[in-house]
Each structure stands twice: as C-alpha cells, then as structure tokens.
Design a protein around this motif. Structure first.
Motif, PDB file in Angstrom:
ATOM      1  N   ASN A 144      44.768  39.373  57.280  1.00 54.12           N
ATOM      2  CA  ASN A 144      43.756  38.707  56.427  1.00 54.12           C
ATOM      3  C   ASN A 144      44.711  38.194  55.461  1.00 54.12           C
ATOM      4  OD1 ASN A 144      41.582  39.463  57.629  1.00 54.12           O
ATOM      5  ND2 ASN A 144      41.383  41.680  56.564  1.00 54.12           N
ATOM      6  N   PHE A 145      45.880  38.283  55.463  1.00 57.82           N
ATOM      7  CA  PHE A 145      46.799  37.697  54.498  1.00 57.82           C
ATOM      8  C   PHE A 145      47.831  36.827  55.092  1.00 57.82           C
ATOM      9  CE2 PHE A 145      45.804  42.136  53.653  1.00 57.82           C
ATOM     10  CZ  PHE A 145      45.338  42.044  52.363  1.00 57.82           C
ATOM     11  N   PRO A 146      47.401  35.422  55.053  1.00 60.60           N
ATOM     12  CA  PRO A 146      48.346  34.480  55.354  1.00 60.60           C
ATOM     13  C   PRO A 146      49.721  34.220  54.916  1.00 60.60           C
ATOM     14  CG  PRO A 146      46.199  33.682  54.877  1.00 60.60           C
ATOM     15  CD  PRO A 146      46.294  34.823  54.249  1.00 60.60           C
ATOM     16  N   GLN A 147      50.904  34.200  55.857  1.00 59.65           N
ATOM     17  CA  GLN A 147      52.139  34.121  55.145  1.00 59.65           C
ATOM     18  C   GLN A 147      52.535  32.960  54.261  1.00 59.65           C
ATOM     19  OE1 GLN A 147      55.116  34.288  58.238  1.00 59.65           O
ATOM     20  NE2 GLN A 147      56.670  33.645  57.006  1.00 59.65           N
ATOM     21  N   GLY A 148      52.847  33.014  52.986  1.00 57.54           N
ATOM     22  CA  GLY A 148      53.401  32.455  52.048  1.00 57.54           C
ATOM     23  C   GLY A 148      52.308  31.999  51.115  1.00 57.54           C
ATOM     24  N   GLU A 149      51.052  32.695  51.222  1.00 56.27           N
ATOM     25  CA  GLU A 149      49.849  32.246  50.239  1.00 56.27           C
ATOM     26  C   GLU A 149      49.502  33.611  49.630  1.00 56.27           C
ATOM     27  OE1 GLU A 149      46.703  30.679  52.496  1.00 56.27           O
ATOM     28  OE2 GLU A 149      48.017  29.177  53.417  1.00 56.27           O
ATOM     29  N   PHE A 150      49.124  33.558  48.421  1.00 55.24           N
ATOM     30  CA  PHE A 150      48.483  34.806  47.524  1.00 55.24           C
ATOM     31  C   PHE A 150      46.861  34.997  48.032  1.00 55.24           C
ATOM     32  CE2 PHE A 150      52.028  34.597  44.669  1.00 55.24           C
ATOM     33  CZ  PHE A 150      52.437  35.887  44.532  1.00 55.24           C
ATOM     34  N   VAL A 151      46.567  36.203  47.905  1.00 55.22           N
ATOM     35  CA  VAL A 151      45.258  36.664  48.011  1.00 55.22           C
ATOM     36  C   VAL A 151      44.988  37.645  47.012  1.00 55.22           C
ATOM     37  CG1 VAL A 151      43.762  37.754  49.511  1.00 55.22           C
ATOM     38  CG2 VAL A 151      45.263  36.276  50.594  1.00 55.22           C
ATOM     39  N   ILE A 152      44.095  37.513  46.361  1.00 52.33           N
ATOM     40  CA  ILE A 152      43.460  38.390  45.310  1.00 52.33           C
ATOM     41  C   ILE A 152      42.716  39.542  45.940  1.00 52.33           C
ATOM     42  CG2 ILE A 152      42.003  38.812  43.182  1.00 52.33           C
ATOM     43  CD1 ILE A 152      42.344  35.662  42.745  1.00 52.33           C
ATOM     44  N   ALA A 153      43.164  40.797  45.922  1.00 52.34           N
ATOM     45  CA  ALA A 153      42.632  41.660  46.643  1.00 52.34           C
ATOM     46  C   ALA A 153      42.053  42.525  45.505  1.00 52.34           C
ATOM     47  CB  ALA A 153      43.482  42.813  47.438  1.00 52.34           C
ATOM     48  N   THR A 154      40.745  42.928  45.453  1.00 56.10           N
ATOM     49  CA  THR A 154      40.110  43.838  44.460  1.00 56.10           C
ATOM     50  C   THR A 154      39.555  45.260  45.311  1.00 56.10           C
ATOM     51  OG1 THR A 154      37.649  42.890  44.520  1.00 56.10           O
ATOM     52  CG2 THR A 154      39.603  41.995  43.010  1.00 56.10           C
ATOM     53  N   TYR A 155      39.479  46.168  44.746  1.00 51.86           N
ATOM     54  CA  TYR A 155      38.963  47.567  45.469  1.00 51.86           C
ATOM     55  C   TYR A 155      38.693  48.487  44.410  1.00 51.86           C
ATOM     56  CZ  TYR A 155      43.639  49.409  44.068  1.00 51.86           C
ATOM     57  OH  TYR A 155      44.820  49.549  43.397  1.00 51.86           O
ATOM     58  N   LEU A 156      37.760  49.646  44.813  1.00 56.99           N
ATOM     59  CA  LEU A 156      37.634  50.560  43.971  1.00 56.99           C
ATOM     60  C   LEU A 156      38.453  51.879  44.136  1.00 56.99           C
ATOM     61  CD1 LEU A 156      33.531  50.675  44.635  1.00 56.99           C
ATOM     62  CD2 LEU A 156      34.923  49.472  42.744  1.00 56.99           C
ATOM     63  N   ALA A 157      39.224  52.280  42.908  1.00 54.96           N
ATOM     64  CA  ALA A 157      40.132  53.140  42.835  1.00 54.96           C
ATOM     65  C   ALA A 157      39.378  54.512  43.054  1.00 54.96           C
ATOM     66  CB  ALA A 157      40.711  53.216  41.542  1.00 54.96           C
ATOM     67  N   ASN A 158      38.238  54.599  42.481  1.00 52.40           N
ATOM     68  CA  ASN A 158      37.299  55.762  42.748  1.00 52.40           C
ATOM     69  C   ASN A 158      35.773  55.343  42.985  1.00 52.40           C
ATOM     70  OD1 ASN A 158      36.052  58.012  42.673  1.00 52.40           O
ATOM     71  ND2 ASN A 158      37.327  58.965  40.784  1.00 52.40           N
ATOM     72  N   PRO A 159      35.565  55.246  44.384  1.00 50.77           N
ATOM     73  CA  PRO A 159      34.274  54.744  44.820  1.00 50.77           C
ATOM     74  C   PRO A 159      33.162  55.535  44.077  1.00 50.77           C
ATOM     75  CG  PRO A 159      35.649  54.721  46.424  1.00 50.77           C
ATOM     76  CD  PRO A 159      36.409  55.669  45.469  1.00 50.77           C
ATOM     77  N   GLU A 160      33.208  56.910  43.823  1.00 48.73           N
ATOM     78  CA  GLU A 160      32.300  57.692  43.254  1.00 48.73           C
ATOM     79  C   GLU A 160      31.720  57.288  41.835  1.00 48.73           C
ATOM     80  OE1 GLU A 160      33.699  61.644  43.593  1.00 48.73           O
ATOM     81  OE2 GLU A 160      33.703  61.719  45.712  1.00 48.73           O
ATOM     82  N   GLN A 161      32.820  56.485  41.175  1.00 52.64           N
ATOM     83  CA  GLN A 161      32.515  56.126  39.731  1.00 52.64           C
ATOM     84  C   GLN A 161      31.976  54.849  39.549  1.00 52.64           C
ATOM     85  OE1 GLN A 161      35.746  57.059  37.365  1.00 52.64           O
ATOM     86  NE2 GLN A 161      35.944  59.399  37.950  1.00 52.64           N
ATOM     87  N   GLY A 162      32.169  54.063  40.765  1.00 61.48           N
ATOM     88  CA  GLY A 162      31.474  52.866  40.745  1.00 61.48           C
ATOM     89  C   GLY A 162      32.454  51.532  40.309  1.00 61.48           C
TER      90      GLY A 162
END
Length: 311
Positions: A144-162
């Motif tokens: 999912n991460f092409p070489q030489g290109e930036f990808v913005i990855a967002t995620y939930l550090a604590n899914p229970e808190q939303g």
C-alpha cells in the motif's frame, strides 16, 4: 530582683550545617535534570545536614545543661565550705527570644520553599511515572506504500474512545537499505514547537483513498516538505526544521514488518537527520514533549520527560 545587666540576647554560633543543607538541595534539583544518582546523593546530603541543623537549633530546649552563671557558682562554693546560704530560686529553663525568632524564620522559609518547590518537582518528575504507552498499529500491507512516495496514514490510537484518538503519520517507503533491510521514513504529524498538526506541502490524492478494515485510512500525497499552520514552522521531507520556531526535527515512529504488513512502534525524538531516505543518519533520542531540546547545551536545561507519548 534579677540583675538586668545579665539579660543579654543569645546569639547562635557559626554553623556549617545550613551550607551543607543548601548544597544537598542544589544537588537534588540538579540530579532531577541530569542523573538519578546525583539526585540521590543530594537527597542524602540534604537530609543529613538538615537533621544536624535542626539539632543545633533546638539544642537549648533538649535538656542540655547550660554553663553555671558566676553568681550561682559562688553560691555553690559557699555551700561546699559550710557557710550559710540563703535560698536561691532556680531560674526556670526558658526558650530565648532569639531562638524563637530563628526557629520561626527557618520554619517559614521551609514552608515557602516547599510551596514553591513541590509543584515544580511534580511537573518535572510525575510525567515519567504517569506515562501510558501506546500499542503497536498495523498499517496494512507494505504494497500500500509505493516506493519514494509519501502516504498520509491515519488511525485510532484507542478505538474504544473513538475519533478523538485519531493520529496521523506521514509514511514513505524508501526501498531497501544498503544492508538489504526494508527502510521507511515515518514522521509524526505533531509540530515539535507546540504540538500543532503539521500539514504536507503538496496535493493530496483523495481519489486514491484507501480505508482498511482495521480503521486505518491511507491517502497518497505529493509532499516535498511539511509545514505547521499555527506558527509557521517548516520541515524538509526528512523532517528537519527549515524555518520557524521548532527546536528540533519532526518525531519519528519505529516500525517493523510482520507477515508482510507495516507495523508502527513507539515514537522517538530526532535531533537532526543527515542524508535522505534509506541512507539517512538519524540522531535519535527518547521521545520528548514539543518545545524541548534533545541535543546540545539546551538539552541540559530541560527536566526529565516521559519516554513515550500519551496522546
């Protein structure tokens, strides 16, 4: 009637205990910044010299026998020679005014010092003990991460808190290093000036957005640098500060490859990055709060900080 000529104030003699106590407190405070060993030595010195100082101050009220006044010594001599002696009323032990004022001043000084020092020590030390480590985060397949290109990855550090716990990282696949190991540049999106969200300087490809089942969202971006909209901080593609008030380079994530997936580890602070991509040399330090120097002379002027982010 008592002779007023002998009612002289008591002046305390010179003592080295206060000096030793002050040295101990100074070592304790310095040790909280540079070394626990120095702090322990300072605490021991402060306690020992403080007790000796208190013992010296309270000497007159702990039952020690004072020197016999000349008049009392003459009466004792006549009694020993068998001469009649008139009844002499023994003076009651008294806590002199000078001793009272000295103890009062010391007590008030200790109280004021405690009120001023305890909150400072709390801000310096408590974060190291109240830290909560974050779990590893699976960002999905390396493909999912092409070489030489930036990808913005967002995620939930604590899914229970939303959504309130959603985090952002800028991920670039650098390919393989000279040792043949996979290399990724993973920058944390918080400005190291005051913690504002950093934005990529380049267009985001919203049409290529991917939302994984784990809740991770990936957005490709053509970013050659990054900037903070709050106070004008600017960073290069390696996270080095190029302009504005930030005091160090952008923080980075450790990473690992598990079953073909890219997994985020813990955060760490970066003093400076030399080189680019897989060939970069990173000055790595334990994670520190925004606005804190991690290298150079300035690093000695900041207190102990937690080794991991709390959110």
């Amino acid at each position: 009637m008592s002779d007023p000529g002998h009612d002289t104030p008591h002046l305390p003699g010179p003592s080295l205990w206060p000096i030793g106590f002050a040295i101990g407190v100074a070592c304790l405070l310095l040790g909280l910044v540079i070394s626990w060993v120095v702090a322990l030595i300072g605490a021991v010195l402060a306690v020992v010299f403080g007790l000796l100082w208190a013992r010296d101050v309270t000497r007159d009220v702990r039952g020690e026998v004072p020197d016999i006044e000349p008049e009392m010594r003459a009466v004792a001599d006549r009694a020993a020679a068998g001469a009649p002696v008139a009844a002499v009323e023994e003076p009651l032990p008294a806590y002199t005014r000078s001793r009272f004022l000295e103890a009062t001043a010391l007590g008030l000084g200790a109280a004021i010092g405690g009120i001023a020092t305890v909150p400072v020590l709390g801000f310096m030390v408590l974060p190291s003990f109240t830290n909560v480590e974050e779990d590893e985060v699976d960002l999905g397949p390396v493909d999912n991460f092409p070489q030489g290109e930036f990808v913005i990855a967002t995620y939930l550090a604590n899914p229970e808190q939303g959504e309130v716990t959603r985090r952002t990282a800028f991920v670039r696949n650098n390919g393989a290093s000279e040792a043949g190991e996979p290399s990724f540049t993973i920058l944390y999106s918080r400005c190291v000036h005051l913690g504002c969200p950093v934005q990529p300087n380049g267009p985001i490809d919203e049409d290529a957005l991917q939302e994984l089942d784990s809740g991770v969202v990936l957005r490709p971006v053509l970013a050659q640098s990054f900037g903070c909209p709050c106070h004008g901080g600017q960073y290069s593609s390696e996270g080095n500060r190029t302009a504005g008030p930030p005091v160090r380079s952008l923080d980075r994530f450790t990473f690992s490859i598990k079953d073909g997936n890219l997994v985020l580890g813990e955060l760490y602070a970066v003093g400076n990055v030399t080189g680019t991509g897989a060939n970069a040399t990173i000055s790595r330090y334990p994670w520190s709060v925004p606005g804190t120097h991690v290298d150079g002379l300035e690093a000695w002027l900041y207190p102990i900080v937690p080794s991991q982010v709390t959110g």
